[in-house]
Design a protein around this motif. Structure first.
Motif, mmCIF file in Angstrom:
data_model
loop_
_atom_site.group_PDB
_atom_site.id
_atom_site.type_symbol
_atom_site.label_atom_id
_atom_site.label_comp_id
_atom_site.label_asym_id
_atom_site.label_seq_id
_atom_site.Cartn_x
_atom_site.Cartn_y
_atom_site.Cartn_z
ATOM 1 N N MET A 1 0.729 -1.242 -0.075
ATOM 2 C CA MET A 1 -0.019 0.075 -0.053
ATOM 3 C C MET A 1 0.916 1.260 0.266
ATOM 4 S SD MET A 1 -3.206 -0.466 -0.269
ATOM 5 C CE MET A 1 -4.171 0.987 0.468
ATOM 6 N N ASP B 1 -6.872 -2.615 0.671
ATOM 7 C CA ASP B 1 -5.910 -3.019 0.257
ATOM 8 C C ASP B 1 -6.275 -4.407 -0.440
ATOM 9 O OD1 ASP B 1 -3.357 -3.911 -0.418
ATOM 10 O OD2 ASP B 1 -2.871 -4.300 1.583
ATOM 11 N N THR C 1 -3.852 -4.333 -5.305
ATOM 12 C CA THR C 1 -2.347 -4.232 -4.948
ATOM 13 C C THR C 1 -1.700 -5.683 -4.991
ATOM 14 O OG1 THR C 1 -2.750 -4.339 -2.657
ATOM 15 C CG2 THR C 1 -2.523 -2.344 -3.509
#
Length: 361
Positions: free
Chosen positions: A37, A185, A245
């Protein structure tokens, strides 16, 4: 104003370097989430988050909550690189050690800039709903000139699985808390392996069903992150940004796997990390005596980047006017013998404290 990618990349890599070396030095921790992140956090903290490291108690600051508290090196890196008084580099060297303010999970009584203690997953997100509710209530009472801040949350897959999250987002959607944004995330990994071991629900659809605005972005593309945040700001509903991600981004042999979730990467993996990032930015943590020139330059980039936030360019005037207006508004309410709620009373105390701090300088 957006920072050039050539500046953003080393800023994000500084977070990765600090995170992986601090976890390695402690031989304990979670490097994967901060590394994954780092790009999202760099955009948020350098271009959107309204805060001032020199006045961390400013009442109308944006609230940032790291609901995924196991990735605590993310917020410790952000606070250090942004110029907060603590954590110092010595604090970070002592990550997860007795007496260090850099606890395994962030504690809100140890460091300025940590808005809430986040241990159990989902708890930070739920508390953030309360913060967003308080902001809207105080805004309705005192107006935009006094109370006009946002609530930002970084949450992981585990946070969104918890029952408390389901209840909280339902309330946020019902109340249309449009100044709350959750940056998810979205890496498809838990500590045990891939997320399909424990869930198969459509998280985006669940948020949409509770009245949230939902948007997705590439969590490693600065322009796409900005696009998603801008879209969230423009919508009057609370927003979930699904940031796709890679957990442990930059770890050549472990990124994208649960191996980066809850354990140090190992000296060999760190040494091979992401085209020498570790050697450039974080060698001083575990293997050296002081910061390298490159690290100092990178820290300057972080501090200089904050100047692009329009609020900070005119901080002195805004700060004093905001405080004076706030005190006058509360004073008028008291003179008219109009009752103050618990939240309003606490807001009054914060305003008075901040004003006295300003006068003392």
């Amino acid at each position: 104003m957006s920072l050039a990618t050539s500046r953003m990349v080393p800023m994000a890599n500084a977070i990765r370097a600090l995170s992986m070396d601090a976890v390695q030095a402690a031989n304990s921790g979670h490097p994967g989430m901060p590394m994954g992140m780092a790009d999202v956090a760099t955009v948020l903290w350098s271009e959107y988050l309204k805060h001032d490291p020199k006045a961390p108690g400013w009442a109308d600051r944006d609230r940032f909550v790291l609901s995924a508290g196991h990735g605590s090196m993310l917020i410790y890196s952000l606070l250090h690189l942004s110029g907060y008084e603590r954590p110092t580099m010595e604090d970070i060297r002592n990550f997860r050690q007795i007496g260090s303010p850099c606890a395994g999970h962030p504690e809100n009584f140890l460091l300025d800039g940590v808005e809430s203690t986040t241990g159990p997953l989902g708890q930070g997100l739920a508390m953030s709903v309360g913060m967003a509710m308080a902001e809207r209530h105080l805004n309705a009472t005192f107006g935009d000139e006094i109370v006009d801040h946002r609530t930002w949350v970084i949450a992981g897959d585990g946070c969104l699985m918890e029952g408390i999250n389901h209840e909280a987002i339902g309330l946020a959607g019902h109340l249309k808390l449009g100044r709350m944004t959750v940056l998810w995330d979205d890496n498809d990994i838990t500590i045990d392996g891939t997320t399909d071991l424990s869930k198969s629900e459509d998280i985006k659809a669940r948020y949409e069903a509770t009245g949230w605005h939902v948007v997705s972005c590439d969590g490693h593309d600065f322009d796409d992150i900005r696009r998603a945040i801008d879209e969230a700001i423009a919508d009057d509903r609370p927003s979930l940004i699904a940031c796709k991600t890679v957990i442990g981004k930059g770890s050549p042999n472990k990124q994208g796997t649960s191996a980066t979730h809850g354990a140090p990467l190992g000296d060999d993996e760190i040494a091979a990390n992401m085209a020498g990032i570790r050697d450039v930015f974080a060698k001083f943590l575990t293997f050296g005596d002081g910061p390298t020139d490159a690290m100092m330059i990178n820290n300057a980039d972080w501090l200089d980047g904050l100047s692009y936030i329009p609020f900070l360019r005119d901080y002195g005037r805004y700060f004093s006017v905001n405080r004076m207006l706030g005190l006058d508004s509360v004073k008028t309410r008291l003179e008219r013998q109009q009752p103050l709620s618990f939240l309003e009373f606490n807001y009054m105390v914060l305003q008075a404290y901040d004003f006295l701090e300003l006068a003392r300088r």
